[in-house]
Design a protein around this motif. Structure first.
Motif, short mmCIF file in Angstrom:
data_model
loop_
_atom_site.label_atom_id
_atom_site.label_comp_id
_atom_site.label_asym_id
_atom_site.label_seq_id
_atom_site.Cartn_x
_atom_site.Cartn_y
_atom_site.Cartn_z
N PHE A 161 -55.28 -17.86 9.60
CA PHE A 161 -55.91 -17.49 8.32
C PHE A 161 -56.05 -18.74 7.45
O PHE A 161 -55.52 -18.82 6.35
N ARG A 162 -56.79 -19.70 7.96
CA ARG A 162 -56.86 -21.02 7.35
C ARG A 162 -57.44 -21.00 5.94
O ARG A 162 -56.95 -21.69 5.05
N ASN A 163 -58.49 -20.26 5.72
CA ASN A 163 -59.15 -20.26 4.40
C ASN A 163 -58.22 -19.73 3.31
O ASN A 163 -58.08 -20.32 2.24
N SER A 164 -57.59 -18.60 3.58
CA SER A 164 -56.67 -18.02 2.60
C SER A 164 -55.48 -18.93 2.37
O SER A 164 -55.03 -19.12 1.22
N ALA A 165 -54.96 -19.50 3.44
CA ALA A 165 -53.78 -20.38 3.33
C ALA A 165 -54.12 -21.64 2.54
O ALA A 165 -53.29 -22.13 1.75
N SER A 166 -55.31 -22.17 2.73
CA SER A 166 -55.72 -23.38 2.01
C SER A 166 -55.76 -23.13 0.51
O SER A 166 -55.34 -23.98 -0.29
N GLY A 167 -56.26 -21.97 0.11
CA GLY A 167 -56.31 -21.63 -1.31
C GLY A 167 -54.92 -21.51 -1.91
O GLY A 167 -54.68 -21.96 -3.03
#
Length: 204
Positions: free
Chosen positions: A90-96
């Protein structure tokens, strides 16, 4: 967070462990199995409802320095691996979520070429949010082997010191407290020296 605040916080944690030593003794008499302690250490690392140093000290009190420390070290590392893979998926959510931690943003310049060393240093520094380190490693695609091995190596000193503090809290409280304080003094002196060395090199 100021360095003396960190020292005060961990001193308080030691005091809480000592105060509740009798409650821990009751639990230890029930002889909890190793798998239960392993599962509990993993769960509490994933969902930190209490300071994890208390968990380490409790494990040391219940099962001794080496067994308790080893179980905690592998349980917390498993939790880190779970967070690593979740962040990678879940890269996008984790980056945020990661943007709120300014300390972790500074890792980029070091982690690219020195992933193992970076993880070891992060595990050694008590003020670095460990969950954020796990997420950062997963989001950036850091190699899994350096991440896991670096985590084990970096966690080892603190885990076994706090496991010993827990195991000795009842019979040798002064010795246990002295060892915990000495560990943090040495750690902060090392970090201070490292910063000075880096600052000196940057002026060249």
């Amino acid at each position: 967070m100021k360095k003396w605040t960190v020292v005060l916080m961990y001193s308080t944690l030691f005091g809480v462990t000592y105060i509740y030593r009798h409650e821990l003794a009751v639990w230890s008499q029930e002889s909890p199995p190793v798998w239960m302690l392993f599962a509990l250490s993993t769960l509490l690392a994933l969902f930190p409802v209490m300071p994890y140093k208390i968990v380490i000290a409790a494990a040391g009190y219940v099962m001794g320095t080496w067994i308790g420390g080893t179980v905690i070290m592998f349980g917390s590392t498993l939790a880190g691996a779970i967070v690593y893979w979740a962040a990678a998926i879940f890269r996008n959510s984790a980056s945020g979520w990661l943007t709120r931690f300014k300390q972790v943003e500074r890792l980029a310049e070091y982690a690219a070429n020195r992933p193992f060393r970076t993880i070891v240093i992060c595990r050694l520094i008590p003020v670095v949010p460990q969950t954020a380190v796990n997420i950062y490693a997963g989001v950036t695609g850091m190699s899994f082997i350096p991440f896991i091995v670096g985590s084990l190596v970096g966690k080892m000193p603190a885990v076994f010191i706090y496991a010993y503090v827990g195991s000795a809290a009842e019979e040798q409280p002064v010795t246990a407290a002295a060892i915990a304080i000495a560990y943090f003094v040495i750690l902060f002196m090392g970090l201070w020296g490292y910063k000075k060395l880096r600052g000196h090199r940057s002026l060249r």
